[in-house]
Structures are given as C-alpha cells and as structure tokens.
Design a protein around this motif. Structure first.
Motif, PDB file in Angstrom:
ATOM      1  N   ASN A 155       0.846  -1.196   0.000  1.00 28.30           N
ATOM      2  CA  ASN A 155       0.000   0.000   0.000  1.00 28.30           C
ATOM      3  C   ASN A 155       0.881   1.245   0.000  1.00 28.30           C
ATOM      4  OD1 ASN A 155      -1.789   2.093   0.526  1.00 28.30           O
ATOM      5  ND2 ASN A 155      -3.079   0.844   1.862  1.00 28.30           N
ATOM      6  N   PRO A 156       1.062   1.895  -1.155  1.00 26.86           N
ATOM      7  CA  PRO A 156       1.971   3.053  -1.217  1.00 26.86           C
ATOM      8  C   PRO A 156       1.517   4.226  -0.353  1.00 26.86           C
ATOM      9  CG  PRO A 156       0.732   2.813  -3.271  1.00 26.86           C
ATOM     10  CD  PRO A 156       0.477   1.588  -2.466  1.00 26.86           C
ATOM     11  N   LEU A 157       0.200   4.386  -0.160  1.00 30.35           N
ATOM     12  CA  LEU A 157      -0.283   5.494   0.668  1.00 30.35           C
ATOM     13  C   LEU A 157       0.101   5.290   2.131  1.00 30.35           C
ATOM     14  CD1 LEU A 157      -3.824   6.152  -0.844  1.00 30.35           C
ATOM     15  CD2 LEU A 157      -1.723   7.468  -1.188  1.00 30.35           C
ATOM     16  N   THR A 158       0.019   4.033   2.593  1.00 28.09           N
ATOM     17  CA  THR A 158       0.429   3.740   3.964  1.00 28.09           C
ATOM     18  C   THR A 158       1.920   3.978   4.148  1.00 28.09           C
ATOM     19  OG1 THR A 158      -1.306   2.071   4.105  1.00 28.09           O
ATOM     20  CG2 THR A 158       0.402   2.004   5.787  1.00 28.09           C
ATOM     21  N   LEU A 159       2.716   3.544   3.164  1.00 30.26           N
ATOM     22  CA  LEU A 159       4.160   3.769   3.228  1.00 30.26           C
ATOM     23  C   LEU A 159       4.478   5.262   3.238  1.00 30.26           C
ATOM     24  CD1 LEU A 159       5.717   1.084   0.849  1.00 30.26           C
ATOM     25  CD2 LEU A 159       5.932   1.234   3.337  1.00 30.26           C
ATOM     26  N   PHE A 160       3.772   6.014   2.409  1.00 30.39           N
ATOM     27  CA  PHE A 160       3.983   7.466   2.376  1.00 30.39           C
ATOM     28  C   PHE A 160       3.668   8.080   3.737  1.00 30.39           C
ATOM     29  CE2 PHE A 160       1.939  11.640   1.931  1.00 30.39           C
ATOM     30  CZ  PHE A 160       3.003  12.377   1.439  1.00 30.39           C
ATOM     31  N   GLY A 161       2.516   7.700   4.309  1.00 32.75           N
ATOM     32  CA  GLY A 161       2.143   8.227   5.619  1.00 32.75           C
ATOM     33  C   GLY A 161       3.152   7.864   6.687  1.00 32.75           C
ATOM     34  N   GLY A 162       3.613   6.613   6.679  1.00 32.85           N
ATOM     35  CA  GLY A 162       4.600   6.186   7.672  1.00 32.85           C
ATOM     36  C   GLY A 162       5.916   6.920   7.538  1.00 32.85           C
ATOM     37  N   CYS A 163       6.371   7.128   6.290  1.00 32.77           N
ATOM     38  CA  CYS A 163       7.645   7.837   6.078  1.00 32.77           C
ATOM     39  C   CYS A 163       7.550   9.293   6.545  1.00 32.77           C
ATOM     40  CB  CYS A 163       8.030   7.783   4.606  1.00 32.77           C
ATOM     41  SG  CYS A 163       8.533   6.151   4.031  1.00 32.77           S
ATOM     42  N   VAL A 164       6.424   9.935   6.251  1.00 33.69           N
ATOM     43  CA  VAL A 164       6.250  11.329   6.683  1.00 33.69           C
ATOM     44  C   VAL A 164       6.197  11.416   8.202  1.00 33.69           C
ATOM     45  CG1 VAL A 164       4.698  13.316   6.645  1.00 33.69           C
ATOM     46  CG2 VAL A 164       5.126  12.037   4.551  1.00 33.69           C
TER      47      VAL A 164
END
Length: 281
Positions: A13-22
């Motif tokens: 899930n790229p959106l979850t990865l994006f949220g986690g990285c931010v």
C-alpha cells in the motif's frame, strides 16, 4: 499476530508507506530540532520583519522578524507532544473503562455506557472551549483536556473486543483453573484486544494535533512566544495580504501531518484485520 504478513500488506500500500515515512520524518525532525542548523525561533530581528521566503530565511520571517522555518520545526515538537500525551491519556481511560464494561457486563456495563452516551452528547470541541474558558490556557491544560474528552471511542472499541473475547475457550479455561478476574483481563483478554486500540491511537494523534492547532489559532491554546502551528497561523491571518507565507507553511505542515497519520492508521487497520487483508489481496 503475524507481523511479517502485516509488513507485506503495508508494503503493498503506497499510501500507507507514504504516511509512515512522513510520520517518521516529522518525528525525527522534531526530536533533532535543537541540533539542526536553524535560527533560534525566539530571537526577534527588527531588521528582518516580514521578509519573503528565500536566502537566509527559506520560509520567510514573521511580524517580529523571527524565522518561520525554525518556528514551524519547533511547532512540530509542540504538536507531536500534545498529540502523544493527550492520546495516551485517552487510551488509558478508554481501555480501563471499556475493559470493565465488556468483561463484567450487567450494571457495570450499563453505567459505563450511559456515561459514554452523556459525554458523546456534548460537541467535543465546544466542551474543550468551555473548560479552557475557566482554566489557564497552557500546554499542560490542553493535553489534559483533549485526553479527558477523547476516550469514548476507545472505550467502545475495547468493550466490543472484550464482549467477544471473554467467551473464547482460552478465557473459559483460565476461569476453570481458578485464575482471578483481574489476571484474566490483564494477561489473557487485553493483549488480544489491542489491535483496534493501536489504530485508534494513531488516528487520535491526528485529531489531537488538529484540535491543538485550532485552539492555538483561536488564542486559547499554546501561548506565544512558544511556537505552535496554530499561533503561527494567527500571525498569518493578521498579515494575510502582505505575508502569505505565514499562512501557507504552517497550514501545509498541519495538512501533511494529519493526512499522514490518517493514511498510516487506515493502512494499519487494513493490514491488521485479516478479513480486510483477504479482500485487498
């Protein structure tokens, strides 16, 4: 719980990865604010009042000549501190009341849930405003009030998990062996009911940050000169026609932070729920 399968679901899930990285980036930035090569957010420079972004001040300066970038970074510390502490208070209260209501049932359940219903009748934000009107507006008060008015959702989640888990075979076996109620709650049921609590905590941090920013924007939250995204926005409101950067950068910080926590929380909820994992796969 199979954390390897959860991680595989998160990676897909790229959106979850994006949220986690931010979230990780913001957390690291807030922790390292004192060692970053940025100006002191409290230093007033009369020669640099309302300078536009560029050069020495990438985010510009405010009406007192203070560097906006450093104030946004230090404001992240305030926002994350409020978010984690207030959510921690809400999680503790909600978990305690929800576990008692779900495990004991009967009049205990009725009493707790009626109290939850009464609390839910009041609009949370206006309840916070009413309480702060009688108290000194400072960061400690803000954290306590947000936590004390935000536990009802956690309580209902924990209660629902306890109602389901207390009838399982492993709980019945523990009762047959003479294990006490408190030990059953703490050692057998509670650890198996923490998945929705963890997701609620992540989503709750976003809500707490948004609430603190709104209170500071209204002037009854974190008080100047302590930097907060909300009170930086207040300065932006007062100078909106000549200093657009005072509204843009803290506004983007709030948007990105709240969005990232919501994306991370939603993604973890899907990854931790086997039924949703199966549907997404």
């Amino acid at each position: 719980m199979n954390w390897e399968s959860v991680w595989r679901a998160v990676r897909r899930n790229p959106l979850t990865l994006f949220g986690g990285c931010v979230v990780v980036f913001l957390f690291a930035m807030a922790l390292s604010a004192t060692v970053l090569p940025i100006p002191d957010p409290y230093v007033i420079d009369a020669d640099a009042v309302l300078e536009a972004p560029g050069g020495e001040h990438p985010f510009g300066t405010d009406e007192l000549g203070r560097d906006v970038l450093s104030r946004v970074i230090y404001g992240a510390r305030i926002s994350l501190w409020v978010g984690f502490v207030s959510v921690g208070i809400a999680i503790v209260i909600g978990t305690m009341l929800g576990s008692m209501a779900g495990y004991y049932g009967g009049w205990v359940d009725g009493l707790v849930m009626r109290f939850v219903d009464v609390m839910l009748c009041f609009p949370t934000f206006f309840l916070i405003l009413a309480v702060i009107a009688f108290l000194e507006p400072n960061i400690g008060t803000i954290m306590a009030i947000i936590g004390l008015t935000g536990w009802m959702g956690v309580c209902r989640l924990v209660r629902a998990e306890f109602l389901s888990l207390k009838e399982r075979d492993f709980v019945q076996s523990a009762r047959a062996l003479g294990v006490g109620n408190l030990r059953i709650i703490a050692r057998h049921i509670l650890p198996n009911s923490l998945t929705p609590v963890m997701v609620a905590a992540i989503l709750g941090v976003a809500g707490a940050i948004l609430t603190e920013s709104a209170l500071s924007f209204l002037g009854i939250g974190v008080q100047p000169p302590t930097p907060s995204w909300g009170n930086i926005l207040t300065s932006g409101k007062d100078n909106i026609q000549i200093a657009w950067w005072l509204s843009l950068f803290p506004g983007l910080a709030i948007l990105l932070t709240v969005l990232s926590y919501n994306l991370l929380g939603e993604g973890l909820r899907d990854a931790l729920d086997p039924r949703l994992r199966g549907m997404s796969g």
